[in-house]
Design an enzyme around this catalytic site. Sequence first.
Site, PDB file in Angstrom:
ATOM      1  N   SER A 152       0.828  -1.196   0.000  1.00 14.92           N
ATOM      2  CA  SER A 152       0.000   0.000   0.000  1.00 14.92           C
ATOM      3  C   SER A 152       0.875   1.264   0.000  1.00 14.92           C
ATOM      4  O   SER A 152       1.650   1.460  -0.929  1.00 14.92           O
ATOM      5  CB  SER A 152      -0.966  -0.040   1.188  1.00 14.92           C
ATOM      6  OG  SER A 152      -1.972   0.932   1.055  1.00 14.92           O
ATOM      7  N   ASP A 161     -10.339  -4.234  -4.621  1.00 11.49           N
ATOM      8  CA  ASP A 161      -9.708  -3.320  -3.663  1.00 11.49           C
ATOM      9  C   ASP A 161     -10.444  -1.984  -3.688  1.00 11.49           C
ATOM     10  O   ASP A 161     -10.423  -1.281  -4.698  1.00 11.49           O
ATOM     11  CB  ASP A 161      -8.231  -3.132  -4.063  1.00 11.49           C
ATOM     12  CG  ASP A 161      -7.451  -2.311  -3.058  1.00 11.49           C
ATOM     13  OD1 ASP A 161      -8.061  -1.548  -2.279  1.00 11.49           O
ATOM     14  OD2 ASP A 161      -6.203  -2.415  -3.066  1.00 11.49           O
ATOM     15  N   HIS A 194      -8.023  -5.191  -0.559  1.00  9.69           N
ATOM     16  CA  HIS A 194      -6.842  -4.355  -0.391  1.00  9.69           C
ATOM     17  C   HIS A 194      -5.741  -5.053   0.394  1.00  9.69           C
ATOM     18  O   HIS A 194      -4.569  -4.937   0.068  1.00  9.69           O
ATOM     19  CB  HIS A 194      -7.218  -3.035   0.303  1.00  9.69           C
ATOM     20  CG  HIS A 194      -6.067  -2.096   0.464  1.00  9.69           C
ATOM     21  ND1 HIS A 194      -5.381  -1.566  -0.613  1.00  9.69           N
ATOM     22  CD2 HIS A 194      -5.449  -1.595   1.569  1.00  9.69           C
ATOM     23  CE1 HIS A 194      -4.409  -0.775  -0.184  1.00  9.69           C
ATOM     24  NE2 HIS A 194      -4.432  -0.785   1.135  1.00  9.69           N
TER      25      HIS A 194
END
Length: 251
Positions: free
Chosen positions: A100, A202, A232
């Site tokens: 991320s 996601d 995600h």
Amino acid sequence: MPQSVTVGQDARSIAVLSREGKGPPVVWLGGFKSDMRATKATAIDEWAEANGRAFLRFDYSGHGESGGTFEEGTISRWLEDALTVIERFVKERPVFVGSSMGGWISLLAARHVLEKRPAIAPAGIVLIAPAVDMTEELMWARFPEELRRNVQETGVYHRPSAYSDDPYPITWKLIEDGRRHLLLRQPIKTGCPVHILQGMEDPDVPWNHALQLVEHLPGDSVSLTLIKDGDHRLSRPEDIERLIAAVAAIA
């Protein structure tokens, strides 16, 4: 027990876990509000232990076991944390694994060491749902005008989170500083192979954002794995298997 590294003019304490082993060392760069003992980092550590591999992980300031407050955090500050730890512990070309926001930090760190410390520039990079330019593209661009004005006037927006009972503070300082580090405006040079793992379900980092990133990595060997039912976090057992396989292959 983690080791401690002092970073920055404010002498903040950064917690580090370093596993000795044969290289290239794998370096974990975690996500926004995550920590170095989260599921994916722990899974890679177990793989590293079982295979005698070197593995390095740490918490950014204001995260996990490190000092500092989260609200003081910026991309500049967290990048400084990452570079200090990498330059202190890494002795040969590593493999960065960025999750991320850690994907953004990984690419920024790669650019820096490629220019300043080529002996420890990454030999490979694995990115999980990389939130490149997230402050601008995934936060500010999505905020309605009223919310933008509120953030500028009050300095912070407490954003509800699907991953925590507590909201995430999004500060105007974070948004402004992020603009100093935007990557999706020009080609991104890494000098190494890159493998991206991206869930198509996601809600935080849309899969077309990963495609946009691929378009900005023209000079490198890039692989993109789209996981149709992936979210995600990509922390299910089958996602962890994909991640470990990607790290083992690129390392």
